[in-house]
Design a protein around this motif. Sequence first.
Motif, PDB file in Angstrom:
ATOM      1  N   GLY A  72      65.000  -4.411  -4.300  1.00  0.00           N
ATOM      2  CA  GLY A  72      63.585  -4.411  -3.953  1.00  0.00           C
ATOM      3  C   GLY A  72      62.938  -3.042  -4.036  1.00  0.00           C
ATOM      4  O   GLY A  72      61.786  -2.874  -3.612  1.00  0.00           O
ATOM      5  N   SER A  73      63.654  -2.053  -4.570  1.00  0.00           N
ATOM      6  CA  SER A  73      63.127  -0.698  -4.754  1.00  0.00           C
ATOM      7  C   SER A  73      62.715  -0.035  -3.446  1.00  0.00           C
ATOM      8  O   SER A  73      61.807   0.797  -3.417  1.00  0.00           O
ATOM      9  N   THR A  74      63.373  -0.422  -2.344  1.00  0.00           N
ATOM     10  CA  THR A  74      63.064   0.194  -1.046  1.00  0.00           C
ATOM     11  C   THR A  74      64.304   0.837  -0.432  1.00  0.00           C
ATOM     12  O   THR A  74      64.314   1.143   0.759  1.00  0.00           O
ATOM     13  N   ALA A  75      65.347   1.037  -1.247  1.00  0.00           N
ATOM     14  CA  ALA A  75      66.608   1.565  -0.732  1.00  0.00           C
ATOM     15  C   ALA A  75      66.489   3.036  -0.346  1.00  0.00           C
ATOM     16  O   ALA A  75      65.715   3.798  -0.926  1.00  0.00           O
ATOM     17  N   THR A  76      67.259   3.434   0.660  1.00  0.00           N
ATOM     18  CA  THR A  76      67.412   4.829   1.044  1.00  0.00           C
ATOM     19  C   THR A  76      68.900   5.179   0.943  1.00  0.00           C
ATOM     20  O   THR A  76      69.730   4.319   0.634  1.00  0.00           O
ATOM     21  N   ALA A  77      69.232   6.413   1.220  1.00  0.00           N
ATOM     22  CA  ALA A  77      70.623   6.859   1.095  1.00  0.00           C
ATOM     23  C   ALA A  77      71.576   6.019   1.935  1.00  0.00           C
ATOM     24  O   ALA A  77      72.724   5.776   1.551  1.00  0.00           O
ATOM     25  N   VAL A  78      71.095   5.543   3.088  1.00  0.00           N
ATOM     26  CA  VAL A  78      71.948   4.751   3.987  1.00  0.00           C
ATOM     27  C   VAL A  78      72.431   3.473   3.313  1.00  0.00           C
ATOM     28  O   VAL A  78      73.565   3.036   3.523  1.00  0.00           O
TER      29      VAL A  78
END
Length: 215
Positions: A72-78
């Motif tokens: 969904g193109s909302t990923a972060t490093a976590v």
Amino acid sequence: MRSSLSQLLLFHRQTLSRLGSKQISSSSMDRASSGTDGLDRSREAGSKEACDFGEKKRLSDTIIPHILRMYGSTATAVDFEIYAPDASFEDPLMCAHGVKQIKSAFYSLKKVFSESRIVEYTVEENMISPGKQEILIDNKQHYKFLGKDIDLASLIRLYVVEGKVVRHEDWWDKKPFWNKERVKVPLVGRVAEMTRRGSMLLTHALMGFGKDPSA
């Protein structure tokens, strides 16, 4: 009267015993004698259901939400902490090795598509061996490219070892992509794999070699 009732109950017990029955649900005497066994069975069933629920929650509720954010193109490093350090990701366009390249592959979605997400999915979990699982995500992906809607049927295959994803494959149209193990002519598969590897290296460079957007 009490003697007649006892004789009647004894007759029913003997008749059902000859028929192979192990339970007399209509008898108050049987309910009293089987109460403990029934409670034990209920506890055993409850324990099994709790274990099954815990297993499902551990695999689906922990890993799948991260996958949804990545697509969904909302990923972060976590979100990329679900992967083992030497994990791999492959689809028909790219072949990534290591968490940093996997980050570049998914961070690039936002650069290419104005919209991207998994709109529907079902999950199947298989135990391969102790500590090793396979998660199959039968899904439909939606993208918007230059104002045009693109819907893609996909099968995502995740191989998990000790809670970490070691291999992530995305089969578009639910068909395996070409590599040297899946084609009759190894050279063809090797060329296809090298092409996808080159595409990944270019994307990796353009995305700052896996640099997190917030970093």
